[in-house]
Scaffold this active site. Structure first.
Site, PDB file in Angstrom:
ATOM      1  N   SER A 188       0.816  -1.216   0.000  1.00 27.39           N
ATOM      2  CA  SER A 188       0.000   0.000   0.000  1.00 27.39           C
ATOM      3  C   SER A 188       0.848   1.263   0.000  1.00 27.39           C
ATOM      4  O   SER A 188       1.933   1.297   0.588  1.00 27.39           O
ATOM      5  CB  SER A 188      -0.927   0.015   1.223  1.00 27.39           C
ATOM      6  OG  SER A 188      -1.855  -1.035   1.165  1.00 27.39           O
ATOM      7  N   GLU A 205      -2.778 -13.573   2.277  1.00 28.30           N
ATOM      8  CA  GLU A 205      -3.112 -12.607   3.321  1.00 28.30           C
ATOM      9  C   GLU A 205      -4.587 -12.702   3.695  1.00 28.30           C
ATOM     10  O   GLU A 205      -4.949 -12.705   4.876  1.00 28.30           O
ATOM     11  CB  GLU A 205      -2.787 -11.198   2.833  1.00 28.30           C
ATOM     12  CG  GLU A 205      -3.145 -10.101   3.816  1.00 28.30           C
ATOM     13  CD  GLU A 205      -2.894  -8.711   3.253  1.00 28.30           C
ATOM     14  OE1 GLU A 205      -2.536  -7.821   4.030  1.00 28.30           O
ATOM     15  OE2 GLU A 205      -3.067  -8.525   2.029  1.00 28.30           O
TER      16      GLU A 205
END
Length: 431
Positions: free
Chosen positions: A141, A258
């Site tokens: 991110s 994840e």
């Protein structure tokens, strides 16, 4: 059973039919006696006799045994067990609360290395991940690329003299970045291709010049996340996973891993991020009634809500068991992992809100007898869990993004319109 482990400390399992018996013998020999004695009284009792530091100091024994990732092949730090054998081993270990450390290494980095790494990369990185000798984080991110991850701007340019890659950019919401030795990194290597085609996947040494980590404090008072600034950080080409420009496909293994890791009970990762499970709620409700306070187990409305949460958590565990069986059979977790992630995030938020509700007024204001205690140290466990759980529907891909994945890749619905899908990244407007 005189020969439980080999010279490397790995558990020896010559007879598959005796897996549970052999693991039980290993526990008796290698797990500290005080931890074993506390196990019948539950996790809280274990925590009373085992500090985090003590567990981390003992953990290399667990890591060498192969039981951390028992279905992995021995050369990668596992035991090569079948899923049935691994389940038998896990059942023996379950009462002792031997949690896997290095969850981002096991759940995020390892799937990409297994699926797309070379034999040399697997041998170099997987065993230290299992043993928690090298701690991992995830550098995906960015301030301008969260839900739309493929629009990321961190650049990696290859040095023609050495062949190394020089990386410059900024990452954010990096869990445990301040602790990490390595990070999986997605960077742009070709800005003239479309945003998903110009990305490459790397393994970054976090302990080098050009990597600056700044902790971010959350509303619980903790600094679990970090922002990471990269200024010509160097990555050997041998630490590139997959082909140049193929990073989006490689990242898919990490993102699926994840989502599976945070899918709750039975996921093989973490049961939840923020707060405790339904067993804690049941115990809390019974304690409230035992103290003749209102709003506990004796309240039929409260009891009904608790049973709803209990039923959902059991269903979540059974569903995750099916996904784990697929992973152990050699199939990477795919878009279906988004199902668990979406459901678990929202379920855990409701569970932690219920825990705070059970506290009543003491969940809104509380006393501390230590004037020097920090804010995060005074928060009741249930309040801290409720606050932390608010991020569950954002981290690991927002619930909205994961619902889009389910719609497009599982249900086969038309793709969401993207006017910039075929436009070179360099030409896409950015804020």
């Amino acid at each position: 059973m005189a020969d439980l482990v080999d010279d490397d400390g790995r558990l020896l399992l010559p007879d598959p039919a005796r897996v549970a018996e052999t693991v039980a013998a290993w526990v008796e020999r290698y797990v500290p006696a005080a931890w074993i004695a506390a196990a019948p009284r539950g996790r809280a009792a274990i925590r009373e006799v085992r500090s985090r530091a003590e567990y981390e100091a003992w953990y290399p024994v667990f890591g060498r045994s192969g039981l951390v990732a028992p279905t992995w092949e021995p050369e990668y730090g596992g035991l090569g067990l079948t899923r049935e054998q691994a389940r038998a081993a896990d059942e023996v270990l379950r009462p002792y609360n031997l949690g896997r450390l290095n969850p981002l290494g096991l759940g995020n980095a390892a799937p990409a290395i297994f699926a797309h790494g070379t034999d040399e990369q697997k041998l170099r990185f997987l065993r230290p991940i299992v043993r928690n000798e090298e701690f991992w984080c995830q550098l995906f991110s960015e301030p301008g690329a969260g839900s739309d991850l493929a629009s990321l701007a961190t650049r990696a340019e290859q040095d023609p003299a050495s062949g190394d890659w020089l990386v410059t950019g900024q990452k954010v919401w990096t869990t445990w970045g301040f602790r990490a030795d390595f990070g999986v990194l997605l960077a742009r290597t070709d800005p003239d291709r479309t945003k998903r085609k110009g990305l490459t996947y790397f393994l970054l040494d976090m302990r080098q010049p050009g990597v600056q980590v700044r902790p971010l404090r959350t509303m619980t008072g903790e600094s679990e996340f970090s922002e990471v600034f990269l200024d010509r950080a160097r990555i050997p080409d041998a630490y590139r996973i997959g082909a140049v420009g193929d990073g989006w496909k490689v990242a898919g293994a990490t993102l699926s891993g994840e989502r599976q890791m945070v899918s709750g009970a039975g996921s093989g990762g973490v049961d939840r991020i923020g707060g405790s499970g339904v067993a804690h709620l049941l115990a809390l409700a019974r304690r409230i009634s035992a103290e003749s306070r209102r709003g506990g187990w004796d309240d039929p409305v409260v009891r009904q809500e608790l049973m709803k949460l209990y039923s959902e958590e059991r269903i979540r565990a059974w569903t995750n068991d099916r996904v784990r069986d697929g992973v152990k059979a050699g199939r990477a977790p795919g878009p279906e992992s988004s199902i668990g992630k979406v459901h678990q995030g929202e379920l855990n938020q409701r569970m932690q809100a219920m825990a705070a509700q059970l506290l009543g007024a003491s969940g809104q204001a509380w006393e501390t007898h230590d004037p020097d205690a920090s804010y995060e140290d005074t928060l009741p466990h249930e309040v801290k869990g409720m606050l932390r759980s608010r991020a569950n529907t954002i981290e690991g891909g927002t619930s909205e993004v994961n619902r889009t994945i389910l719609a497009e890749r599982v249900l086969g619905l038309p793709r969401e319109p993207d006017p910039w899908l075929h436009t070179p990244w360099r030409e896409i407007p950015r804020s």
